[in-house]
Design a protein around this motif. Sequence first.
Motif, PDB file in Angstrom:
ATOM      1  N   PHE A   1      35.655  37.304  33.949  1.00 34.86           N
ATOM      2  CA  PHE A   1      34.256  37.693  35.273  1.00 34.86           C
ATOM      3  C   PHE A   1      32.627  37.455  34.734  1.00 34.86           C
ATOM      4  CE2 PHE A   1      38.247  39.217  36.681  1.00 34.86           C
ATOM      5  CZ  PHE A   1      38.606  38.691  37.887  1.00 34.86           C
TER       6      PHE A   1
ATOM      7  N   ARG B   1      40.287  39.278  26.009  1.00 35.34           N
ATOM      8  CA  ARG B   1      41.181  39.177  26.456  1.00 35.34           C
ATOM      9  C   ARG B   1      41.838  37.842  27.147  1.00 35.34           C
ATOM     10  NH1 ARG B   1      39.192  43.579  30.949  1.00 35.34           N
ATOM     11  NH2 ARG B   1      38.619  41.629  32.043  1.00 35.34           N
ATOM     12  N   ALA B   2      40.660  37.212  27.870  1.00 37.46           N
ATOM     13  CA  ALA B   2      40.911  35.397  28.553  1.00 37.46           C
ATOM     14  C   ALA B   2      41.870  35.052  27.137  1.00 37.46           C
ATOM     15  CB  ALA B   2      39.943  35.219  28.379  1.00 37.46           C
TER      16      ALA B   2
ATOM     17  N   GLN C   1      34.392  43.241  33.272  1.00 42.07           N
ATOM     18  CA  GLN C   1      35.064  43.919  33.653  1.00 42.07           C
ATOM     19  C   GLN C   1      36.265  44.197  32.919  1.00 42.07           C
ATOM     20  OE1 GLN C   1      35.535  44.321  37.620  1.00 42.07           O
ATOM     21  NE2 GLN C   1      35.032  42.157  38.173  1.00 42.07           N
ATOM     22  N   PRO C   2      36.260  45.746  32.308  1.00 41.83           N
ATOM     23  CA  PRO C   2      36.871  45.506  31.060  1.00 41.83           C
ATOM     24  C   PRO C   2      37.910  46.755  31.168  1.00 41.83           C
ATOM     25  CG  PRO C   2      33.914  46.883  30.798  1.00 41.83           C
ATOM     26  CD  PRO C   2      34.783  45.760  31.440  1.00 41.83           C
ATOM     27  N   PHE C   3      38.199  47.194  30.730  1.00 38.56           N
ATOM     28  CA  PHE C   3      39.655  48.372  31.042  1.00 38.56           C
ATOM     29  C   PHE C   3      38.806  49.288  30.173  1.00 38.56           C
ATOM     30  CE2 PHE C   3      43.271  44.385  30.890  1.00 38.56           C
ATOM     31  CZ  PHE C   3      42.459  44.669  33.191  1.00 38.56           C
TER      32      PHE C   3
ATOM     33  N   GLU D   1      43.243  49.957  35.415  1.00 35.17           N
ATOM     34  CA  GLU D   1      41.490  50.650  35.035  1.00 35.17           C
ATOM     35  C   GLU D   1      40.091  49.490  36.386  1.00 35.17           C
ATOM     36  OE1 GLU D   1      39.731  52.385  33.309  1.00 35.17           O
ATOM     37  OE2 GLU D   1      41.641  53.540  32.902  1.00 35.17           O
ATOM     38  N   ASN D   2      41.268  47.892  36.585  1.00 34.18           N
ATOM     39  CA  ASN D   2      40.630  46.985  37.054  1.00 34.18           C
ATOM     40  C   ASN D   2      41.841  46.197  36.935  1.00 34.18           C
ATOM     41  OD1 ASN D   2      39.324  44.676  37.674  1.00 34.18           O
ATOM     42  ND2 ASN D   2      37.518  45.892  36.296  1.00 34.18           N
TER      43      ASN D   2
ATOM     44  N   VAL E   1      42.809  30.407  32.747  1.00 37.71           N
ATOM     45  CA  VAL E   1      42.048  31.458  33.023  1.00 37.71           C
ATOM     46  C   VAL E   1      40.739  31.679  33.175  1.00 37.71           C
ATOM     47  CG1 VAL E   1      41.748  32.514  30.809  1.00 37.71           C
ATOM     48  CG2 VAL E   1      42.562  34.391  31.507  1.00 37.71           C
ATOM     49  N   ARG E   2      40.912  32.969  33.683  1.00 35.68           N
ATOM     50  CA  ARG E   2      38.465  32.731  34.031  1.00 35.68           C
ATOM     51  C   ARG E   2      38.517  34.686  33.934  1.00 35.68           C
ATOM     52  NH1 ARG E   2      37.336  35.512  39.888  1.00 35.68           N
ATOM     53  NH2 ARG E   2      35.133  34.982  38.962  1.00 35.68           N
TER      54      ARG E   2
ATOM     55  N   LEU F   1      44.487  38.064  34.060  1.00 34.30           N
ATOM     56  CA  LEU F   1      45.138  37.823  33.114  1.00 34.30           C
ATOM     57  C   LEU F   1      46.705  38.119  33.876  1.00 34.30           C
ATOM     58  CD1 LEU F   1      43.730  40.642  30.844  1.00 34.30           C
ATOM     59  CD2 LEU F   1      42.975  37.901  31.190  1.00 34.30           C
TER      60      LEU F   1
ATOM     61  N   LEU G   1      40.647  51.857  28.112  1.00 29.10           N
ATOM     62  CA  LEU G   1      41.661  51.262  27.155  1.00 29.10           C
ATOM     63  C   LEU G   1      40.538  51.331  25.529  1.00 29.10           C
ATOM     64  CD1 LEU G   1      44.213  49.523  28.760  1.00 29.10           C
ATOM     65  CD2 LEU G   1      43.955  51.508  28.791  1.00 29.10           C
TER      66      LEU G   1
ATOM     67  N   CYS H   1      47.100  31.403  36.150  1.00 23.61           N
ATOM     68  CA  CYS H   1      46.762  32.221  35.209  1.00 23.61           C
ATOM     69  C   CYS H   1      48.468  31.908  33.796  1.00 23.61           C
ATOM     70  CB  CYS H   1      46.679  33.623  34.505  1.00 23.61           C
ATOM     71  SG  CYS H   1      46.056  34.978  32.901  1.00 23.61           S
TER      72      CYS H   1
ATOM     73  N   THR I   1      45.498  35.406  26.425  1.00 23.86           N
ATOM     74  CA  THR I   1      47.071  34.682  27.683  1.00 23.86           C
ATOM     75  C   THR I   1      46.875  33.781  27.086  1.00 23.86           C
ATOM     76  OG1 THR I   1      45.083  33.189  29.147  1.00 23.86           O
ATOM     77  CG2 THR I   1      46.003  36.029  29.482  1.00 23.86           C
TER      78      THR I   1
ATOM     79  N   VAL J   1      46.675  43.850  26.530  1.00 22.74           N
ATOM     80  CA  VAL J   1      46.913  42.831  28.568  1.00 22.74           C
ATOM     81  C   VAL J   1      47.282  42.085  28.252  1.00 22.74           C
ATOM     82  CG1 VAL J   1      46.371  43.454  30.856  1.00 22.74           C
ATOM     83  CG2 VAL J   1      46.430  45.449  29.263  1.00 22.74           C
ATOM     84  N   GLY J   2      46.339  41.033  28.055  1.00 21.44           N
ATOM     85  CA  GLY J   2      45.823  39.518  27.970  1.00 21.44           C
ATOM     86  C   GLY J   2      47.258  39.060  27.005  1.00 21.44           C
TER      87      GLY J   2
ATOM     88  N   GLU K   1      36.181  40.081  26.796  1.00 22.17           N
ATOM     89  CA  GLU K   1      36.029  39.564  27.829  1.00 22.17           C
ATOM     90  C   GLU K   1      36.551  38.126  27.915  1.00 22.17           C
ATOM     91  OE1 GLU K   1      34.862  40.844  31.430  1.00 22.17           O
ATOM     92  OE2 GLU K   1      36.068  39.615  32.655  1.00 22.17           O
TER      93      GLU K   1
ATOM     94  N   SER L   1      40.149  42.089  36.988  1.00 17.61           N
ATOM     95  CA  SER L   1      40.755  41.493  36.289  1.00 17.61           C
ATOM     96  C   SER L   1      41.926  41.270  35.058  1.00 17.61           C
ATOM     97  CB  SER L   1      40.439  42.749  35.005  1.00 17.61           C
ATOM     98  OG  SER L   1      38.854  42.970  34.430  1.00 17.61           O
TER      99      SER L   1
END
Lengths: 248, 290, 333
Positions: A82, A147-148, A86-88, C191-192, A79-80, C199, A91, A74, A151, A99-100, A144, C195
């Motif tokens: 899913f 976030r990707a 798969q969210p946080f 959380e995950n 970056v991939r 990232l 948050l 990454c 990055t 986060v990304g 998703e 993921s």
Amino acid sequence: MLEARQVSKRFGGLLAVDGVNLDVAEGTIVSLIGPNGAGKTTLFTVLAGFQTPDEGTVRFAGRDITGLPAHAVCRLGMVRTFQVVQPFGRLSVRENIAVGAHLRHPSRAAALDRAEAVARRVGMAAMLDQPATSLTVAGRKRLELARALATEPRLLLLDEVMAGLNPAEIDEIVPVIRAIRDGGITILLIEHVMRAVMSLSDHTYVLNQGRIIADGPPRAVAADPAVVEAYLGHGAAARMQAAEAAHA
Amino acid sequence: MLQLSILAPAVLNGLMTGAVYALIALGLTLIYGVLHIINFAHGALLMLSLFGVYFLNRLAGIDPYVALVIVVPAMFALGYALQRGIIARTSHGKDENVLLVTLGIALIIENLALFFWRSDTRTIDVPYAFDVVDVGFTFLSVPRLVAFGAAFVVAGLLWLLMSRTDLGRAIRAVAKERQGARVVGIDVEHIFAMSFGIGTACVAAAACLLLPTFYVTPQVGNAFVLIAFTVVVLGGMGSFTGALVGGLLIGLVESLGGLFLGETLGQIGIFLVFIAVLLFRPTGLFGDRT
Amino acid sequence: MRAQRYLPIALVTGGLALLPLVVTSNFLLNFLILTLLFALLGQAWNILGGFAGQFSFGHAVFFGSGAYATATLQIHLGVNPWVAMVLALAVGGLVGAMIGALSFRFRLRGSYFALITLAFAEVFRIIAHTADFTGGGSGILIPLDLRPANLQFEDKAGFYYLVLALTAGSLVITRALQDSRLGAWMLAIRENEDSARALGIDSFRVKLVAITLSGAMAAAAGVFYAQYFLYLDPGIAYGVGYSVEALLVPIIGGMGTVFGPLIGSFVLHGVDEATRGLTGDAPGLNLALYGALLIVMLRFLPAGLMGLAAQVKGIGHQRRTRQAHRLKEAGDA
């Protein structure tokens, strides 16, 4: 930009990915299609460093990344997303995207600012302060993606971002993906929605039982009898041709 | 060189202790296999069973082996109720919560026991407590041999239950695929509670077999619970064969560790095995789940 | 904006610092000291469990290692207690890093991680029980020498300010964590984890930092304990009691929040003292109560008291916005 050579991945006795060669040229949208269980997602996990291939090499941007862990891949700019989002969960959307963004922006304030910009780009500006758990399926798919994107990748691997969306939502997301490519990000996507595959991709690979059975421009691939067989079962291509001949 | 006359009894004693460990671990591994949770209250439930056997003997003069027919069903019911009434309602579907809830249950049971029964060490008197059989090179305790045999009988019964009955089939279905089981009409909550109940019944059986040669204090469960965890992890979480073999192995390790390293350090042997297995082979010897 | 984020910590610490001026009873001061001690220990757990999502069932391993490190350094090597404290923090961090390196390298999560921390605490307890330099089962005594230079104080107020300083430090560290990339990464892993890795987060390293920090912080609590009571034995230092306290306090107060452990500790020990008044000093009852509290919290308030506060605030906020809407509509009409 991405080159996979003779990549194989085995689970016990099952050869999930079998000697795959795949190239993604910079600035293009390449799609990977194939029936369920063909090994598409496994190929993604191997490309993105979540699993090490048993054989073969993966090169990204001129570098051998075979066996490199996911976070390092990454960091290099691939970056991939899913398939099962798969969210946080606890948050907010803003924090999720931040986060990304933190990958390239160490400061919290800068990352939160970036998150807002990215959210606008994928049409999530109105949901920034919602918890991720409160989003609809379409919202989660976008998150998703966001976030990707945050990055700041050079290559984006999208695993069925359209699965579970209704036709209107698909019509909304197709231009978003195209805009991402136009913004200079190369895209490799797994997709079942053929309409989107046809309109988006420059090149298509078809995976069946772990092997690439066809590749080329999407129209040509869709007409390939081997592909039709893979999707609809043995003899389907012949039957379809016969049916067409009868019509003619 | 170590004399065979010292080594052989240590091995046999280790195996006999190990059989009881196996029995306790069977309950733990069943609960883990089905509910995917680690039951931290397992040791406390063993202690409670031991007290049950103790009081039945002291107050009503009931022989510990006869007590099986009372303590085992009672503990089964308690286990069923705990799962259905507390654990299922408190977990909110998160494994960490289950872990914490069973820890909470253990704290309550252990400390109430401490409050009501104080920390005195209690034993019962049975006429056969010191009976031995001569096997040539050493003497073996009869009640411990009984425990050894009974552990295998219980394991066999459990195996029959799991493989030959509708309940066993339902339990296995839930263990494998709980959503699927729900879809085909299995009452998953009931099966969870049944599994927890059967797992608890296993420690009740172990308690009846243990007490003739053992003692009970409110803290006695702690000594067993980590050992049972070790056995389960060593054998592979959820594996019955693993629990049996793991129990015997740990009994051996403890007995031989005690022989070579002394009592306290011998215990370290068990924990080192535990840590090593967790690190290098968390699926255990017989586990195949990743 | 930045400084403002630390204002609540400054206010709370300032308020607590004034207490010894009004509280002169040794009993109350002792209560406050222990409450802050457990807030510190709970904060240590909170960083690893509440932020990074790795639930340890054996935090006593860090607490005990810190306590034993400071005691043995003073007694056997004649190290000054202030220096020993710093070294003990390093020892706690090191033990954390070691356990973390082993368990996270092998991808232990959830129940497995809880079990291995528990096992490490037991191994350390047995070692402390057997080794000579720890005084074995009979424990270890730090000689009484009441001088601040010796990290021992004549009156309880001195100890109170020491533990308050440590606790305030833990609050500042946690707030800084909350406002940092590292903190965001920890939450993401909680959380995950998959993921998070996708990232670009090196989850092994982030978890390792979390457990090292947590270990050092718990060791600080252990150091304070050793200086305050001047006596340790393996059952105290590495016992299950402190492992339970460490996790209970943040769960009651609210995991993953800055003030959760502090609030949790005040509630837990307040309830504890209140019920002790009712039941006398019966052994066990307070721990049984802890167990019940743990279950009740998980059942009804899984986000802890801080979560409850946020909910109440949220409802209030909703009500206010609804009212504002109604007012506006009324105005429009």
